[in-house]
Design a protein around this motif. Structure first.
Motif, PDB file in Angstrom:
ATOM      1  N   LEU A 191       0.511   1.379 -10.178  1.00  0.00           N
ATOM      2  CA  LEU A 191       0.304   1.701  -8.767  1.00  0.00           C
ATOM      3  C   LEU A 191      -1.047   1.196  -8.262  1.00  0.00           C
ATOM      4  O   LEU A 191      -1.186   0.824  -7.097  1.00  0.00           O
ATOM      5  N   THR A 192      -2.039   1.169  -9.154  1.00  0.00           N
ATOM      6  CA  THR A 192      -3.348   0.622  -8.774  1.00  0.00           C
ATOM      7  C   THR A 192      -3.244  -0.866  -8.481  1.00  0.00           C
ATOM      8  O   THR A 192      -3.876  -1.380  -7.539  1.00  0.00           O
ATOM      9  N   THR A 193      -2.436  -1.587  -9.271  1.00  0.00           N
ATOM     10  CA  THR A 193      -2.204  -3.012  -9.032  1.00  0.00           C
ATOM     11  C   THR A 193      -1.613  -3.236  -7.645  1.00  0.00           C
ATOM     12  O   THR A 193      -2.010  -4.151  -6.914  1.00  0.00           O
ATOM     13  N   LEU A 194      -0.649  -2.397  -7.265  1.00  0.00           N
ATOM     14  CA  LEU A 194      -0.024  -2.523  -5.952  1.00  0.00           C
ATOM     15  C   LEU A 194      -1.032  -2.275  -4.828  1.00  0.00           C
ATOM     16  O   LEU A 194      -1.021  -2.973  -3.797  1.00  0.00           O
ATOM     17  N   TRP A 195      -1.898  -1.292  -5.006  1.00  0.00           N
ATOM     18  CA  TRP A 195      -2.878  -0.973  -3.973  1.00  0.00           C
ATOM     19  C   TRP A 195      -3.813  -2.148  -3.710  1.00  0.00           C
ATOM     20  O   TRP A 195      -4.047  -2.529  -2.561  1.00  0.00           O
ATOM     21  N   TRP A 196      -4.338  -2.737  -4.780  1.00  0.00           N
ATOM     22  CA  TRP A 196      -5.223  -3.879  -4.619  1.00  0.00           C
ATOM     23  C   TRP A 196      -4.506  -5.080  -4.016  1.00  0.00           C
ATOM     24  O   TRP A 196      -5.069  -5.835  -3.208  1.00  0.00           O
ATOM     25  N   SER A 250       2.204   1.912  -3.412  1.00  0.00           N
ATOM     26  CA  SER A 250       1.147   2.331  -4.345  1.00  0.00           C
ATOM     27  C   SER A 250       0.937   3.840  -4.360  1.00  0.00           C
ATOM     28  O   SER A 250       0.303   4.370  -5.273  1.00  0.00           O
ATOM     29  N   PHE A 251       1.475   4.547  -3.358  1.00  0.00           N
ATOM     30  CA  PHE A 251       1.344   6.008  -3.333  1.00  0.00           C
ATOM     31  C   PHE A 251       2.394   6.700  -4.192  1.00  0.00           C
ATOM     32  O   PHE A 251       2.419   7.921  -4.256  1.00  0.00           O
ATOM     33  N   ILE A 258       0.839  -1.199   0.000  1.00  0.00           N
ATOM     34  CA  ILE A 258       0.000   0.000   0.000  1.00  0.00           C
ATOM     35  C   ILE A 258       0.878   1.255   0.000  1.00  0.00           C
ATOM     36  O   ILE A 258       0.580   2.243  -0.684  1.00  0.00           O
ATOM     37  N   GLY A 265      -2.110  -4.969  -1.840  1.00  0.00           N
ATOM     38  CA  GLY A 265      -2.017  -4.714  -0.417  1.00  0.00           C
ATOM     39  C   GLY A 265      -3.320  -4.970   0.318  1.00  0.00           C
ATOM     40  O   GLY A 265      -3.331  -5.543   1.416  1.00  0.00           O
ATOM     41  N   ILE A 266      -4.438  -4.575  -0.292  1.00  0.00           N
ATOM     42  CA  ILE A 266      -5.746  -4.794   0.342  1.00  0.00           C
ATOM     43  C   ILE A 266      -6.042  -6.286   0.463  1.00  0.00           C
ATOM     44  O   ILE A 266      -6.489  -6.777   1.521  1.00  0.00           O
TER      45      ILE A 266
END
Length: 414
Positions: free
Chosen positions: A380-385, A309-310, A306, A387-388
Motif C-alpha cells: 500500500l505504501t508503494t501505491l501511495w508514492w 493505498s488506503f 492514492i 499516486g504522489i
C-alpha cells in the motif's frame, strides 16, 4: 466514418487483434499466478518474472518497428503469433510432468517478450490498412483515425476480458488447458494477419540499412513536440502505473486469501472498465483535443492510486480497478490516436515501436522497482508514492503545454 457493417478487411484485422488480446488476457493472469501459487515465489522474484516479459522490449521493440516498416507488417505479425504459440505450447508440455523452476519461468517470460516486441508495432500498423481496399492506397482521413483506433481498442479489451474469464478457471482446470487455448487462438490470429499481407515486390522494399531506419524514427519523434511529450508521458505511465499494476495487484489479491479466481476478478473488473470506456468513446468520439484528455487521465490515475493505498475492502478494490481500467483505456486510445494522426505512414511502425518501447521498457524497470519497494515496505505504501509522483508529473506536463494545446481539427485542416 460509421461501421454498422464492418468492411471485410477491417473485420479480419479486428479478429486477428482480438485473438492476440485474448491470449494476452490469459497470460497476464496465468504467468503471475503460476509464479505465486505453484512455484510460491516471494515478491522480489515475482517482479523478476513479470519484468522478464517486458525487458526484451528494451532490446527488440525498436527492431520490430523497423522490420515492420521495411517488410510487410502483416507477415511480421503472423510469424510473431506463431512464435508465441510455440512458447505457450512448450510450457504446457513441461507442466504435464513437473513444476517449473524460477529459471524456467524467466526463460518463458523472456521468450514471450521477444515475440511480443515484434508483434506489437506490426499489428498496430495494420489498423489503417484494415480500413482500405486492397487496390486503394488512399490515406485514411484524420477525422476517421480516432474511430478506427477506438475499434482496435475495443477488440483489444474485449479479447483480454474473454481471456481473463477463461483464466478465472485456473483453480478448476489447471494451467495446461489454458495454455493450449492460447496456442489455438494465436494460430488462428496468425491466419487472420496473413490474409492482410501485401504482395510487395522486392524493388518496393526499403533499402535503408537498419541503423539508418531506426534513426529516422527518432528524428521524426524529435520533429513533433507533441509526440515527444507523449512518449515521455507514456514512459512515466509504464514506470509508475504498469509496474505497480503487475507486482502490487497480485500481492494484494493474495493478501485477501481468495485464490486465483479473485485475482482474475480484479483483472476482469479492470478490463470491464476499459470496455465500458471504449464503448463510450465509440458513441461520443474522442474530441478535438486528445492531448488534454491524456493529461486528465494522468490526474485521475493519481487519485485512484492514492485511494487504493488506503486499503479498500475486497469489493471496493474491484470497483477501483474498474475505474482504473476506464481511465487506462481512455489514455491509451487517445495516445494511440495521436500517434496514428501525427506519424507519417512511411515511419509509422518505427514511431509506434518507440512509443511502445517507452511504455513497456520503463514498465520493466517499474516492475522491478515495485518489487523492491514492496519487499521492504507494505504494498500500500508503494501505491501511495505512485499516486504522489503521478500528481507531480501531471503538473509538469500540463505546464509544458504541447499536449494540452494539441487540436486534431487543426491537424486535419493543415
Amino acid at each position: 466514418m460509421a461501421f454498422p457493417a464492418l468492411a471485410a478487411r477491417l473485420r479480419t484485422f479486428l479478429l486477428g487483434f482480438s485473438g492476440t488480446s485474448l491470449a494476452t488476457g490469459l497470460q497476464v493472469v496465468l504467468l503471475p499466478w503460476i509464479a505465486v501459487s505453484l512455484v510460491e515465489l516471494p515478491a522480489l522474484q515475482l517482479s523478476w518474472v513479470q519484468a522478464s516479459v517486458l525487458l526484451p522490449n528494451l532490446v527488440f521493440l525498436l527492431f520490430g518497428g523497423a522490420l515492420a516498416d521495411r517488410f510487410d507488417a502483416a507477415r511480421v505479425a503472423a510469424l510473431s503469433c506463431l512464435g508465441l504459440a510455440l512458447c505457450h505450447g512448450a510450457l504446457a508440455y513441461y507442466l504435464m510432468d513437473a513444476i517449473p523452476s524460477l529459471a524456467l519461468l524467466l526463460a518463458y517470460g523472456v521468450s514471450l517478450g521477444f515475440f511480443t516486441a515484434f508483434l506489437q508495432p506490426a499489428r498496430e500498423n495494420l489498423v489503417q490498412r484494415g480500413a482500405r481496399t486492397p487496390a486503394s492506397g488512399a490515406r485514411v482521413q484524420e477525422s476517421h483515425v480516432q474511430h478506427l483506433v477506438t475499434w482496435m481498442m475495443l477488440a483489444q479489451y474485449g479479447g483480454q476480458a474473454m481471456g481473463m474469464l477463461l483464466a478465472s478457471r485456473f483453480d478448476h482446470w489447471g494451467a495446461e488447458p489454458l495454455l493450449l487455448i492460447q496456442v489455438a487462438v494465436l494460430c488462428c490470429a496468425a491466419l487472420f494477419f496473413f490474409r492482410l499481407r501485401r504482395h510487395t515486390s522486392p524493388s518496393e522494399i526499403r533499402a535503408n540499412k537498419l541503423p539508418s531506419a531506426l534513426l529516422e524514427g527518432f528524428v521524426e519523434v524529435a520533429r513533433s513536440r507533441a509526440i515527444f511529450e507523449l512518449i515521455l508521458l507514456v514512459g512515466f505511465n509504464g514506470l509508475v502505473h504498469i509496474g505497480v499494476f503487475l507486482v502490487v495487484l497480485p500481492l494484494m489479491a493474495e493478501s485477501y486469501g481468495r485464490g486465483a479466481s479473485y485475482y482474475a476478478s480484479l483483472q476482469i473488473a479492470f478490463v470491464v472498465g476499459t470496455v465500458v470506456a471504449t464503448i463510450v468513446m465509440l458513441r461520443r468520439g474522442q474530441g478535438d483535443q486528445p492531448g488534454r484528455g491524456v493529461l486528465m487521465c494522468l490526474l485521475y490515475s493519481a487519485a485512484l492510486l492514492i485511494a487504493i493505498s488506503f486499503g479498500p475492502t475486497a469489493f471496493g478494490l474491484m470497483l477501483l480497478c474498474a475505474c482504473w481500467g476506464a481511465v487506462a483505456a481512455a489514455s491509451a486510445a487517445l495516445g494511440k490516436s495521436i500517434v496514428q494522426i501525427l506519424a507519417p505512414e512511411q515511419v509509422r511502425s518505427r514511431i509506434i515501436s518507440i512509443y511502445q518501447f517507452s511504455l513497456f521498457g520503463s514498465a520493466a524497470i517499474g516492475a522491478l522497482a515495485a518489487g523492491v519497494i514492496s519487499e521492504f515496505t507494505a504494498p500500500l505504501t508503494t501505491l501511495w508514492w505512485a499516486g504522489i509522483f503521478s500528481l507531480l508529473a501531471f503538473l509538469l506536463v500540463w505546464a509544458s503545454g504541447a499536449l494540452r494545446q494539441l487540436n486534431v481539427r487543426t491537424q486535419e485542416n493543415s
